[in-house]
Design an enzyme around this catalytic site. Structure first.
Site, mmCIF file in Angstrom:
data_model
loop_
_atom_site.group_PDB
_atom_site.id
_atom_site.type_symbol
_atom_site.label_atom_id
_atom_site.label_comp_id
_atom_site.label_asym_id
_atom_site.label_seq_id
_atom_site.Cartn_x
_atom_site.Cartn_y
_atom_site.Cartn_z
ATOM 1 N NE ARG A 104 -39.198 25.210 19.952
ATOM 2 C CZ ARG A 104 -39.316 26.459 19.555
ATOM 3 N NH1 ARG A 104 -38.695 26.876 18.473
ATOM 4 N NH2 ARG A 104 -40.060 27.310 20.218
ATOM 5 C CB THR A 108 -30.905 24.532 24.282
ATOM 6 O OG1 THR A 108 -31.755 23.405 24.007
ATOM 7 C CG2 THR A 108 -30.130 24.263 25.561
ATOM 8 C CG ASP A 200 -46.822 24.737 22.276
ATOM 9 O OD1 ASP A 200 -45.715 24.738 22.833
ATOM 10 O OD2 ASP A 200 -47.349 23.702 21.791
ATOM 11 C CG ASP A 203 -49.214 23.518 24.950
ATOM 12 O OD1 ASP A 203 -49.105 22.313 25.261
ATOM 13 O OD2 ASP A 203 -48.439 24.397 25.352
HETATM 14 C C1 PRP Z 1 -43.041 22.357 18.018
HETATM 15 C C2 PRP Z 1 -43.468 22.099 16.598
HETATM 16 C C3 PRP Z 1 -42.182 21.645 15.950
HETATM 17 C C4 PRP Z 1 -41.154 22.471 16.664
HETATM 18 C C5 PRP Z 1 -40.732 23.589 15.750
HETATM 19 O O1 PRP Z 1 -42.952 21.191 18.744
HETATM 20 O O2 PRP Z 1 -44.504 21.174 16.485
HETATM 21 O O3 PRP Z 1 -41.918 20.263 16.102
HETATM 22 O O4 PRP Z 1 -41.774 22.985 17.851
HETATM 23 O O5 PRP Z 1 -39.708 24.310 16.313
HETATM 24 P P1 PRP Z 1 -38.244 24.349 15.673
HETATM 25 O O6 PRP Z 1 -38.401 24.581 14.226
HETATM 26 O O7 PRP Z 1 -37.616 25.516 16.386
HETATM 27 O O8 PRP Z 1 -37.555 23.044 15.997
HETATM 28 P P2 PRP Z 1 -42.622 21.176 20.302
HETATM 29 O O9 PRP Z 1 -41.155 21.039 20.497
HETATM 30 O O10 PRP Z 1 -43.286 22.351 20.960
HETATM 31 O O11 PRP Z 1 -43.241 19.809 20.771
HETATM 32 P P3 PRP Z 1 -44.783 19.355 20.874
HETATM 33 O O12 PRP Z 1 -45.299 19.210 19.462
HETATM 34 O O13 PRP Z 1 -44.702 18.074 21.589
HETATM 35 O O14 PRP Z 1 -45.537 20.430 21.631
HETATM 36 N N1 URA Z 2 -43.423 25.563 18.090
HETATM 37 C C1 URA Z 2 -44.709 25.985 18.149
HETATM 38 O O1 URA Z 2 -45.615 25.193 18.464
HETATM 39 N N2 URA Z 2 -44.972 27.264 17.855
HETATM 40 C C2 URA Z 2 -44.015 28.136 17.504
HETATM 41 O O2 URA Z 2 -44.340 29.311 17.245
HETATM 42 C C3 URA Z 2 -42.689 27.692 17.447
HETATM 43 C C4 URA Z 2 -42.421 26.384 17.739
#
Ligand code: PRP
Ligand code: URA
Length: 209
Positions: A104, A108, A200, A203
């Protein structure tokens, strides 16, 4: 919402509490995510077709059931979806695994694709997308679109925690996709994080913060 399945079970509820708790360390977090995925898999595979075959027990010849029909593929959304893979493969070891990389954009909150590697025969498989978090739904919709463009017809989405906004977006955009999740939380905050959520997921799984 007809395509939304919230899987309620005491074991899931207990493990959800563990992963929500900010004092839970990486090892316990990872184990609980994997175990919740395994428990959700039990429900998400409830409609797999069966066929009867004849076998011989030590006592008698009998008819017994085995899974038939289309084969399964699981597709974790990187990074956090990776944490759910082992739990599913414990139950369905023959499933093929594809990967879709999305992050994400912090400004945005829109998903950005950076990787895609899918089994060659993905179009002929039932696919379960894995991602612990369904927040705005942007990442889920992008992953579903990508799989549909590759010809996949039967897609399920497996999340651990969903927000109403994300579930509604998936349902409105792809009403044929069934969502299996362990909890539907209250809302998103101003940074599009799920409240109360677990923070997150990437993380916490990989210890990157
Ligand atoms: C997180 C999560 C989803 C997304 C959900 O990933 O694992 O993929 O956010 O958010 P959304 O429904 O608003 O799209 P992130 O983008 O943080 O990436 P990561 O898993 O690499 O930390
Ligand atoms: N992605 C995450 O990892 N946590 C949230 O709460 C939303 C998006």
């Amino acid at each position: 919402m007809s395509n939304l399945h919230i899987v309620e079970h005491p074991l899931i509820a207990h493990k959800l509490t563990l992963i929500r708790d900010k004092t839970t360390g990486v090892k316990e977090f990872r184990e609980a995510v994997s175990e919740i995925a395994m428990l959700l898999c039990y429900e998400a595979t409830r409609d797999l077709p069966l066929k009867e075959i004849e076998i011989e027990t030590p006592v008698a010849v009998t008819k017994s059931k085995v899974i038939s029909g289309k084969k399964l593929a699981i597709v974790p959304i990187l990074r956090a979806g990776i944490g759910m893979v082992d739990g599913i493969l414990n139950l369905v070891p023959a499933a093929k695994v594809g990967h879709i990389g999305l992050y994400r954009d912090p400004e945005t909150t829109r998903p950005v694709e950076y990787y895609c590697k899918l089994p060659e025969d993905i179009a002929s498989r039932e696919v379960i997308i894995l991602d612990p978090m369904l927040a705005t739904g942007g990442s889920a919709v992008a992953a579903i679109r990508l799989l549909k463009e590759k010809g996949v017809e039967h897609i399920k989405m497996m999340n651990i925690i969903a927000a109403p906004e994300g579930a509604a977006l998936v349902e409105a955009t792809y009403p044929d996709v069934e969502i299996y999740c362990a909890a539907m939380d209250e809302r998103l905050n101003e940074h599009a994080y799920i409240v109360p959520g677990l923070g997150d997921a990437g993380d916490r799984l990989f210890g990157t913060k």
